[in-house]
Design a protein around this motif. Structure first.
Motif, PDB file in Angstrom:
ATOM      1  N   ALA A 166      66.467  40.662  -2.314  1.00  0.00           N
ATOM      2  CA  ALA A 166      67.463  40.804  -1.256  1.00  0.00           C
ATOM      3  C   ALA A 166      66.802  41.061   0.095  1.00  0.00           C
ATOM      4  N   TYR A 167      65.804  41.937   0.104  1.00  0.00           N
ATOM      5  CA  TYR A 167      65.150  42.276   1.370  1.00  0.00           C
ATOM      6  C   TYR A 167      64.442  41.060   1.976  1.00  0.00           C
ATOM      7  N   LEU A 168      63.729  40.323   1.154  1.00  0.00           N
ATOM      8  CA  LEU A 168      63.032  39.142   1.660  1.00  0.00           C
ATOM      9  C   LEU A 168      64.019  38.097   2.166  1.00  0.00           C
ATOM     10  N   PHE A 169      65.112  37.908   1.448  1.00  0.00           N
ATOM     11  CA  PHE A 169      66.100  36.908   1.861  1.00  0.00           C
ATOM     12  C   PHE A 169      66.764  37.307   3.177  1.00  0.00           C
ATOM     13  N   GLU A 170      67.063  38.591   3.323  1.00  0.00           N
ATOM     14  CA  GLU A 170      67.746  39.035   4.538  1.00  0.00           C
ATOM     15  C   GLU A 170      66.822  39.059   5.750  1.00  0.00           C
ATOM     16  N   THR A 171      65.556  39.364   5.536  1.00  0.00           N
ATOM     17  CA  THR A 171      64.630  39.441   6.675  1.00  0.00           C
ATOM     18  C   THR A 171      64.021  38.089   7.034  1.00  0.00           C
ATOM     19  N   GLN A 172      63.829  37.232   6.043  1.00  0.00           N
ATOM     20  CA  GLN A 172      63.147  35.969   6.298  1.00  0.00           C
ATOM     21  C   GLN A 172      64.094  34.792   6.500  1.00  0.00           C
ATOM     22  N   VAL A 173      65.302  34.877   5.961  1.00  0.00           N
ATOM     23  CA  VAL A 173      66.228  33.744   6.027  1.00  0.00           C
ATOM     24  C   VAL A 173      67.449  34.054   6.891  1.00  0.00           C
ATOM     25  N   LEU A 174      68.165  35.131   6.550  1.00  0.00           N
ATOM     26  CA  LEU A 174      69.424  35.420   7.238  1.00  0.00           C
ATOM     27  C   LEU A 174      69.255  36.280   8.487  1.00  0.00           C
ATOM     28  N   HIS A 175      68.208  37.094   8.522  1.00  0.00           N
ATOM     29  CA  HIS A 175      67.959  37.997   9.660  1.00  0.00           C
ATOM     30  C   HIS A 175      69.181  38.878   9.939  1.00  0.00           C
ATOM     31  N   PRO A 177      71.427  42.495  10.220  1.00  0.00           N
ATOM     32  CA  PRO A 177      71.145  43.720  10.985  1.00  0.00           C
ATOM     33  C   PRO A 177      70.781  44.941  10.141  1.00  0.00           C
ATOM     34  N   ARG A 178      71.077  44.934   8.838  1.00  0.00           N
ATOM     35  CA  ARG A 178      70.841  46.126   8.010  1.00  0.00           C
ATOM     36  C   ARG A 178      70.167  45.740   6.687  1.00  0.00           C
ATOM     37  N   PRO A 179      68.989  45.146   6.726  1.00  0.00           N
ATOM     38  CA  PRO A 179      68.391  44.623   5.490  1.00  0.00           C
ATOM     39  C   PRO A 179      67.992  45.696   4.479  1.00  0.00           C
ATOM     40  N   ILE A 180      67.484  46.832   4.949  1.00  0.00           N
ATOM     41  CA  ILE A 180      67.019  47.856   4.009  1.00  0.00           C
ATOM     42  C   ILE A 180      68.192  48.494   3.275  1.00  0.00           C
ATOM     43  N   SER A 181      69.180  48.974   4.021  1.00  0.00           N
ATOM     44  CA  SER A 181      70.322  49.636   3.384  1.00  0.00           C
ATOM     45  C   SER A 181      71.109  48.660   2.521  1.00  0.00           C
ATOM     46  N   ASP A 182      71.244  47.422   2.969  1.00  0.00           N
ATOM     47  CA  ASP A 182      71.977  46.426   2.192  1.00  0.00           C
ATOM     48  C   ASP A 182      71.244  46.102   0.892  1.00  0.00           C
ATOM     49  N   SER A 183      69.924  45.994   0.961  1.00  0.00           N
ATOM     50  CA  SER A 183      69.132  45.687  -0.234  1.00  0.00           C
ATOM     51  C   SER A 183      69.123  46.852  -1.219  1.00  0.00           C
ATOM     52  N   LEU A 184      69.120  48.074  -0.701  1.00  0.00           N
ATOM     53  CA  LEU A 184      69.192  49.241  -1.582  1.00  0.00           C
ATOM     54  C   LEU A 184      70.520  49.280  -2.331  1.00  0.00           C
ATOM     55  N   VAL A 185      71.581  48.860  -1.670  1.00  0.00           N
ATOM     56  CA  VAL A 185      72.883  48.785  -2.332  1.00  0.00           C
ATOM     57  C   VAL A 185      72.825  47.822  -3.511  1.00  0.00           C
ATOM     58  N   LEU A 186      72.218  46.667  -3.298  1.00  0.00           N
ATOM     59  CA  LEU A 186      72.128  45.683  -4.380  1.00  0.00           C
ATOM     60  C   LEU A 186      71.267  46.203  -5.525  1.00  0.00           C
ATOM     61  N   GLY A 187      70.122  46.799  -5.204  1.00  0.00           N
ATOM     62  CA  GLY A 187      69.229  47.284  -6.250  1.00  0.00           C
ATOM     63  C   GLY A 187      69.866  48.349  -7.123  1.00  0.00           C
TER      64      GLY A 187
END
Length: 271
Positions: A166-175, A177-187
């Motif tokens: 999730a973190y790689l997809f949000e930072t490298q593809v979608l950019h 605004p909240r990649p860390i908190s959003d990825s922690l939710v998924l994990g």
């Protein structure tokens, strides 16, 4: 915990509103009170705080109401997921995507796959739920095929892979605004979903952690403002209630208090 036997559950029943009405029987008084209080809070934050009322208002209201009912039902070991969970998740996916929280949207889709669809396509999945709930360390005691080492490894891998992807997809593809908190939710949420699917009591600890992550994520979303801020507030309030429910579940839910059944299965060596 008293053992009960659930009659055969058909596909027709899990699409029948009257069957869901039956699932409201036998709850604790506290859960009934929480249901009523939660629905009132959701209604007030949706319609009573002065924000414009539109289609998004009704969408978030129904998503929150169905979701709140579902989590309370799960705490009571009642199969409220299925149709209720599917409706709630479908709306949450739409709202989360609009708020640029894609990992949360993916998580809601995961809930549909792991928690709702099994009820709809395999109604027997919810039969005698309380008898199948156990802690991971009890798998060895119960003589199950996969023991605690296997399941602890699965949980760790799910958490790490979900967060990293999730973190790689949000930072490298979608950019986003909240990649860390959003990825922690998924994990954390994916771990909770997997544990719930396989009926492990530890799922509620995962839900507690995931609840904190959701509160942080949607708190940041509300703080960001924007034209969709009112719907984000409804979701934030709902997740605050989810978290309170998860805390109460540790105290009273059959997901944690099942020593008698485990002892009996250990004596009979029943998987």
């Amino acid at each position: 915990m008293q053992e009960t036997s659930t009659p055969h559950i058909s596909h027709w029943q899990v699409f029948n509103p009257f069957w869901y009405a039956e699932q409201f029987r036998g709850w604790t008084r506290l859960s009934y009170a929480l249901l009523a209080l939660g629905l009132l809070i959701i209604a007030y934050t949706s319609f009573g705080m002065g924000a414009p009322i539109n289609g998004m208002t009704f969408a978030t209201f129904f998503a929150a109401a169905f979701g709140w009912t579902t989590v309370l039902g799960l705490k009571e070991a009642k199969p409220m997921n299925g149709l209720f969970g599917l409706l709630s998740a479908a709306i949450y996916i739409y709202v989360a995507w609009l708020h640029k929280n894609p990992a949360d949207a993916v998580l809601q889709l995961t809930y549909v796959i792991l928690l709702d669809i099994p009820v709809l396509v395999m109604p027997s999945w919810v039969k005698d739920t309380d008898k199948h709930v156990r802690f991971i360390h009890e798998t060895d005691t119960r003589g199950e095929k996969h023991g605690k080492t296997f399941w602890y490894t699965v949980v760790a891998l799910v958490a790490i892979v979900a967060f990293a992807a999730a973190y790689l997809f949000e930072t490298q593809v979608l950019h986003t605004p909240r990649p860390i908190s959003d990825s922690l939710v998924l994990g954390t949420g994916l771990v909770g979903a997997v544990l719930t699917t396989f009926r492990f009591s530890e799922s509620w600890f995962a839900w507690l952690l995931q609840g904190l992550m959701q509160i942080a994520l949607w708190g940041f979303t509300v703080a960001a403002g924007g034209v969709l801020g009112a719907s984000a507030l409804v979701i934030l309030v709902t997740y605050l209630m989810y978290f309170a429910n998860d805390v109460l579940a540790i105290i009273q839910s059959s997901w944690f208090h099942h020593k008698e059944i485990t002892a009996q299965l250990s004596r009979n060596n029943v998987k």
